[in-house]
Write a protein that holds these residues in place. Structure first.
Motif, short mmCIF file in Angstrom:
data_model
loop_
_atom_site.label_atom_id
_atom_site.label_comp_id
_atom_site.label_asym_id
_atom_site.label_seq_id
_atom_site.Cartn_x
_atom_site.Cartn_y
_atom_site.Cartn_z
N UNK A 161 -2.25 -19.88 -15.41
CA UNK A 161 -3.19 -19.18 -14.55
C UNK A 161 -2.49 -18.09 -13.77
N UNK A 162 -3.10 -16.91 -13.76
CA UNK A 162 -2.58 -15.79 -12.98
C UNK A 162 -3.21 -15.86 -11.61
N UNK A 163 -2.54 -15.32 -10.62
CA UNK A 163 -1.49 -14.31 -10.69
C UNK A 163 -0.11 -14.92 -10.96
N UNK A 164 0.74 -14.05 -11.50
CA UNK A 164 2.13 -14.39 -11.77
C UNK A 164 2.95 -13.84 -10.62
N UNK A 165 3.40 -14.72 -9.73
CA UNK A 165 4.13 -14.32 -8.54
C UNK A 165 5.42 -15.13 -8.43
N UNK A 166 6.45 -14.51 -7.88
CA UNK A 166 7.74 -15.18 -7.66
C UNK A 166 8.24 -15.83 -8.93
N UNK B 103 -5.63 -23.11 -9.99
CA UNK B 103 -5.33 -23.07 -8.57
C UNK B 103 -6.63 -23.07 -7.77
N UNK B 104 -6.55 -23.32 -6.50
CA UNK B 104 -7.71 -23.22 -5.63
C UNK B 104 -8.09 -21.76 -5.48
N UNK C 101 6.70 -17.05 -11.52
CA UNK C 101 5.99 -18.20 -12.08
C UNK C 101 4.49 -17.95 -11.99
N UNK C 102 3.78 -18.62 -12.89
CA UNK C 102 2.32 -18.58 -12.83
C UNK C 102 1.84 -19.49 -11.72
N UNK C 103 0.60 -19.29 -11.28
CA UNK C 103 -0.01 -20.13 -10.25
C UNK C 103 -0.25 -21.53 -10.82
N UNK C 104 -0.12 -22.53 -9.97
CA UNK C 104 -0.35 -23.91 -10.37
C UNK C 104 -1.54 -24.48 -9.60
N UNK C 105 -1.91 -25.71 -9.91
CA UNK C 105 -3.05 -26.35 -9.26
C UNK C 105 -2.82 -26.56 -7.77
N UNK C 106 -1.59 -26.53 -7.32
CA UNK C 106 -1.30 -26.72 -5.89
C UNK C 106 -1.33 -25.40 -5.11
N UNK C 107 -1.51 -24.28 -5.80
CA UNK C 107 -1.56 -22.97 -5.14
C UNK C 107 -3.00 -22.60 -4.76
N UNK C 108 -3.11 -21.70 -3.79
CA UNK C 108 -4.39 -21.08 -3.43
C UNK C 108 -4.25 -19.59 -3.70
N UNK C 109 -5.19 -19.04 -4.49
CA UNK C 109 -5.10 -17.63 -4.89
C UNK C 109 -6.43 -16.93 -4.61
N UNK C 110 -6.37 -15.63 -4.43
CA UNK C 110 -7.59 -14.83 -4.28
C UNK C 110 -8.30 -14.76 -5.63
#
Length: 193
Positions: free
Chosen positions: A51-56, A188-189, A58-67
């Motif tokens: 899942x994008x975005x690709x930041x730092x 991600x959230x 790495x791709x976003x994971x289920x524990x991330x919150x993204x716009x």
């Protein structure tokens, strides 16, 4: 005086070596703007979902919150090459360094996305392939031609989710021999405001 003549001769010999050397050695550098090779025949043997975005790095994971506006699903098909492209792939021919691999996937019949958990008004088990589109605007539910395909491509969710919601998904890669590859994943959230 002899030292000056020797030094002059060394400079002249060096100058001639610089002029003659490159004309004798034909080093073939790749042309950055050359055409790319044609598609190769391949079978899909695995599927990875990110899942994008690709930041730092790495791709976003289920524990991330993204716009939500930065969010999309990335499908990465692992290819087993069956043959090289026809006559366009010639030994010794230089191709552009920026060429992405392109495949004619022979064994894929369909790709589908279903919900493992309710999402908004949609129930678990619902096929939501129609809600994902490629960059070119093709719905995943309508994608049936797997020729000339870059094996890593993004799918954009075409429905605005509730604020701070997650997609719990099962992705099916249906193969022509009747088998399938399944990937269970959670987005991600998604933050909408």
């Amino acid at each position: 005086m002899k030292k000056k003549i020797k030094a002059l001769m060394v400079v002249i010999a060096g100058y001639f070596a610089l002029l003659i050397g490159p004309s004798c050695v034909q080093e073939q550098l790749p042309d950055l703007y050359a055409r790319c090779p044609g598609a190769r025949e391949a079978n899909a043997i695995d599927l990875n979902v990110e899942f994008a975005p690709y930041l730092s790095d790495r791709y976003a994971t289920s524990s991330d919150t993204v716009d939500f506006e930065d969010f999309f699903m990335v499908l990465d098909l692992e290819a087993e090459v069956l043959s090289e492209a026809s006559s366009s792939w010639a030994f010794g021919r230089a191709y552009a360094l920026s060429c992405a691999p392109i495949y004619n996937f022979k064994n894929i019949s369909n790709i589908a996305v279903t919900l493992r958990e309710p999402f908004g008004s949609l129930q678990a088990g619902t096929d939501i392939s129609y809600l994902f589109e490629t960059l070119e605007g093709t719905r995943l539910s309508d994608l049936r031609d797997f020729q000339n395909l870059i094996p890593t491509f993004g799918l954009y969710l075409q429905e605005n989710p509730e604020n701070y919601s997650q997609l719990s998904l099962r992705i099916f890669l249906f193969l022509r021999d009747g088998s399938q590859i399944l990937v269970d994943t959670t987005s991600p959230t998604l933050k909408t405001n």
